[in-house]
Write a protein that holds these residues in place. Structure first.
Motif, PDB file in Angstrom:
ATOM      1  N   ASP A 249      40.643  40.797  47.230  1.00 29.75           N
ATOM      2  CA  ASP A 249      40.389  41.430  45.940  1.00 29.75           C
ATOM      3  C   ASP A 249      40.831  40.494  44.834  1.00 29.75           C
TER       4      ASP A 249
ATOM      5  N   ALA B 180      40.721  40.514  40.526  1.00 22.22           N
ATOM      6  CA  ALA B 180      40.376  41.305  39.342  1.00 22.22           C
ATOM      7  C   ALA B 180      39.201  40.718  38.575  1.00 22.22           C
ATOM      8  N   ARG B 181      39.064  39.397  38.588  1.00 23.94           N
ATOM      9  CA  ARG B 181      38.006  38.742  37.829  1.00 23.94           C
ATOM     10  C   ARG B 181      36.724  38.565  38.637  1.00 23.94           C
TER      11      ARG B 181
END
Length: 135
Positions: free
Chosen positions: A63, A65-66
């Motif tokens: 994962d 965030a960007r």
């Protein structure tokens, strides 16, 4: 009675979350049929070279965030040449709508790679899994 379980030679994990890794080490240490447990504090794809040997099963659950799940492509390409024929690659979150474009790119790589078969999406829960096999 006879045991249905075959001892596993090695379980290897790679995750940047050191506290989650420590919990995984403790939990896996309680399983009697495991041999060596190697949990590496690191990130994919950069630290994949620290993964010893050739795993038979790989679970990708990256994962960012960007970039979302776009790291799956780099992780897969960083590992595929080290995987034995018959190895299975499982990518998590294949049914999550916000990752649809990421999985489209990942599935194109799987479709076009000469050593990979699949992918098959399994909606085992709300997140789903994408399964590929190394030939």
């Amino acid at each position: 009675g006879a045991s249905c379980r075959t001892p596993t030679e090695r379980v290897t994990g790679l995750d940047p979350d050191c506290s989650a890794n420590e919990l995984a080490r403790r939990n896996l240490a309680m399983l009697a049929n495991l041999g060596e447990v190697v949990i590496i504090d690191g990130q994919s794809p950069g630290d994949l070279s620290a993964v010893p040997g050739a795993p038979d099963v790989v679970l990708l659950d990256l994962d960012n965030a960007r970039t979302g799940k776009l790291g799956y492509v780099d992780a897969l390409l960083g590992l595929v040449d080290r995987l034995p024929s018959g190895a299975v690659v499982v990518a998590h979150d294949a049914c999550v709508s916000r990752f649809a474009e990421d999985f489209s790119a990942y599935h194109k790589v799987v479709d076009r790679h000469p050593r990979l078969r699949g992918p098959r999406t399994l909606p085992v829960d709300e997140c789903g899994l994408s399964i590929s096999r190394v030939s």
